[in-house]
Write a protein that holds these residues in place. Structure first.
Motif, short mmCIF file in Angstrom:
data_model
loop_
_atom_site.label_atom_id
_atom_site.label_comp_id
_atom_site.label_asym_id
_atom_site.label_seq_id
_atom_site.Cartn_x
_atom_site.Cartn_y
_atom_site.Cartn_z
N GLY A 197 0.81 -1.21 0.00
CA GLY A 197 0.00 0.00 0.00
C GLY A 197 0.84 1.26 0.00
N GLY A 198 1.98 1.24 0.71
CA GLY A 198 2.86 2.40 0.72
C GLY A 198 3.46 2.68 -0.64
N VAL A 199 3.92 1.65 -1.32
CA VAL A 199 4.48 1.83 -2.68
C VAL A 199 3.40 2.34 -3.63
CG1 VAL A 199 5.46 0.61 -4.64
CG2 VAL A 199 6.31 0.16 -2.34
N SER A 200 2.20 1.78 -3.54
CA SER A 200 1.11 2.19 -4.43
C SER A 200 0.71 3.65 -4.19
CB SER A 200 -0.10 1.28 -4.22
OG SER A 200 -1.19 1.70 -5.00
N GLY A 201 0.59 4.06 -2.96
CA GLY A 201 0.16 5.42 -2.68
C GLY A 201 1.23 6.46 -2.88
N TYR A 202 2.49 6.10 -2.67
CA TYR A 202 3.57 7.09 -2.77
C TYR A 202 3.97 7.35 -4.22
CZ TYR A 202 8.04 9.40 -1.98
OH TYR A 202 9.09 10.30 -2.00
N TYR A 203 4.10 6.29 -5.01
CA TYR A 203 4.56 6.46 -6.39
C TYR A 203 3.41 6.79 -7.34
CZ TYR A 203 9.08 4.65 -4.94
OH TYR A 203 10.30 4.48 -4.32
N GLY A 204 2.23 6.18 -7.12
CA GLY A 204 1.12 6.45 -8.00
C GLY A 204 1.40 5.94 -9.42
N GLY A 205 0.72 6.54 -10.41
CA GLY A 205 0.95 6.18 -11.81
C GLY A 205 0.61 4.75 -12.12
N TRP A 206 1.40 4.13 -13.00
CA TRP A 206 1.10 2.77 -13.44
C TRP A 206 1.30 1.76 -12.31
CZ3 TRP A 206 4.78 -1.04 -13.23
CH2 TRP A 206 6.11 -0.61 -13.08
N ILE A 207 2.20 2.09 -11.36
CA ILE A 207 2.38 1.19 -10.21
C ILE A 207 1.10 1.13 -9.38
CG2 ILE A 207 3.68 0.82 -8.09
CD1 ILE A 207 6.09 2.08 -9.39
N ASP A 208 0.49 2.29 -9.16
CA ASP A 208 -0.75 2.34 -8.39
C ASP A 208 -1.86 1.58 -9.11
OD1 ASP A 208 -2.59 3.10 -6.41
OD2 ASP A 208 -3.20 4.84 -7.56
N VAL A 209 -1.95 1.76 -10.43
CA VAL A 209 -2.98 1.06 -11.20
C VAL A 209 -2.78 -0.45 -11.12
CG1 VAL A 209 -3.92 0.70 -13.51
CG2 VAL A 209 -3.32 3.01 -12.76
N LEU A 210 -1.54 -0.92 -11.27
CA LEU A 210 -1.26 -2.35 -11.23
C LEU A 210 -1.58 -2.94 -9.86
CD1 LEU A 210 -0.08 -4.83 -12.67
CD2 LEU A 210 2.18 -4.13 -11.84
N VAL A 211 -1.17 -2.25 -8.80
CA VAL A 211 -1.42 -2.76 -7.45
C VAL A 211 -2.91 -2.79 -7.14
CG1 VAL A 211 -1.09 -2.28 -4.99
CG2 VAL A 211 0.84 -2.07 -6.56
N GLN A 212 -3.64 -1.74 -7.54
CA GLN A 212 -5.07 -1.70 -7.24
C GLN A 212 -5.84 -2.76 -8.01
OE1 GLN A 212 -6.26 0.06 -4.68
NE2 GLN A 212 -4.06 0.45 -4.47
N ARG A 213 -5.42 -3.06 -9.24
CA ARG A 213 -6.09 -4.15 -9.96
C ARG A 213 -5.83 -5.49 -9.28
NH1 ARG A 213 -7.11 0.09 -11.81
NH2 ARG A 213 -8.44 -0.16 -10.00
#
Length: 380
Positions: free
Chosen positions: A194-210
């Motif tokens: 969750g920390g990586v997803s929220g801090y970096y955002g972008g395609w990393i956030d999209v991939l983690v949320q899916r």
């Protein structure tokens, strides 16, 4: 001038002495404020004391249990012992009667009849079966018991004549600790992902949320059953225990990861975070030292509410035969003896394990609700 002197005297009388009427909340830290508000939550305090009693009992399970978890007797499916204080109309120290068992030759129904001719007093700190406490202390002292080879079974006995009270105390050791270990694994996975997803955002956030949405869409019980069926049958009890912990954590980290992600999306634009970035602080240190501590109290509250889910998950898997197996003793394994209505109707004391689970889960929920209210800065 006279009016001015009167007004000044009035102010002196109304002046508040900071040394005598000082409110400790004005200079208390965040954790101190949470502790002060938590003490005002009666249900949370009640749940805390219940949990403290349960965890103390599992620490001293070898002593509290009157018998070993695998000690068998001839009294199969004996009902709970009646603890009496009157013998032949006279007051007596707490005692039990010896139970004589008879079996009907046609229906094979067991009947237990008390022998009221002699009382057997309950004694404290008696000698019984030998055990090793904390892995290195050898002893045979038990908290209570009865002499002369007479048993006191507070919760009755099971199909092999084993004391249900002692087995439930031993079962708490696994059922309550698996939740703590599972929550620790959930905390690590949820904070990192969750920390990586929220801090970096972008395609990393999209991939983690899916990925989170995919795992969350899988039904809980079928997924646990599928993962539990993968566990080899020849594994030791210790390996199965840790495998169950990992299985429970693999499903529970998604909710925490979303909470961490939503908080970091808000905090990453704060001035102190931008100052840390400008000063050359690494991304991992910013997340670990600047962002996560900002809402650590909310994480602890969420984890407290996750522990009951872990306990229920272990109970469900063991009850279905996909988790821990005999001779391992857990509350879920003990409930396997109460899988049909005939057993429950004939031997209702086998359901005491379910009552203990309900008490533990409700106590955790009380504590979680109290921590949630205490950590809310907008709630009085």
């Amino acid at each position: 001038m006279k009016i001015q002197r009167i007004f000044s005297r009035f102010l002196k009388k109304k002046k508040v002495d900071s040394t005598t009427n000082f409110n400790p909340q004005y200079s208390a830290s965040q954790w101190s404020l949470i502790g002060l508000k938590f003490k005002d939550h009666n249900l949370a305090l009640f749940g805390f004391f219940v949990l403290a009693l349960l965890y103390i009992s599992i620490l001293f399970a070898r002593v509290i249990g009157a018998y070993g978890p695998w000690d068998t007797t001839r009294n199969i499916y004996a009902p709970p012992s009646k603890i009496l204080i009157k013998h032949q109309g006279k007051l007596h120290r707490p005692f039990v009667y010896k139970m004589n068992m008879s079996v009907d030759k046609e229906s094979f129904q067991r009947t237990f009849t008390p022998d009221t001719s002699k009382p057997y007093p309950i004694k404290f700190f008696v000698r019984g079966s030998e055990y090793t406490w904390l892995g290195f202390i050898e002893s045979d002292i038990h908290l209570f018991g009865v002499d002369d080879d007479v048993q006191v079974n507070i919760m009755g006995t099971d199909i092999l004549g084993r004391d249900c009270f002692s087995r439930n105390i031993y079962g708490l050791q696994i059922s309550l600790t698996v939740g703590l270990i599972g929550v620790f694994v959930t905390f690590i996975l949820g904070c990192i992902i969750g920390g990586v997803s929220g801090y970096y955002g972008g395609w990393i956030d999209v991939l983690v949320q899916r990925l989170v949405e995919f795992i969350s869409s899988i039904p809980t019980i079928p997924m646990w059953m599928a993962l539990g069926a993968v566990i080899p049958s020849d594994w030791s009890n210790l390996k199965v225990y840790f495998a169950i912990t990992v299985i429970l954590a693999l499903r529970s980290w998604t909710g925490l990861a979303r909470q961490v992600r939503s908080k970091l999306l808000q905090l990453r634009e704060a001035d102190y975070v931008k100052a840390a970035v400008v000063s050359g602080t690494t991304d991992w240190k910013i997340i670990k030292s600047h962002l996560l501590p900002g809402f650590l109290s909310y994480l602890i509250v969420s984890l407290t509410l996750e522990i009951p889910k872990m306990i229920l998950g272990e109970t469900a898997l063991s009850f279905l035969g996909l988790g821990l197996r005999a001779p391992t003793v857990s509350l879920g394994v003990l409930l396997q003896d109460a899988q049909n209505l005939a057993a429950i109707s004939a031997y209702p004391w086998l359901m005491y394990s379910a009552v203990i689970i309900v008490v533990a889960v409700v106590a955790f929920n009380f504590v979680g609700d109290g921590l949630r209210d205490a950590a809310d800065p907008y709630k009085d």
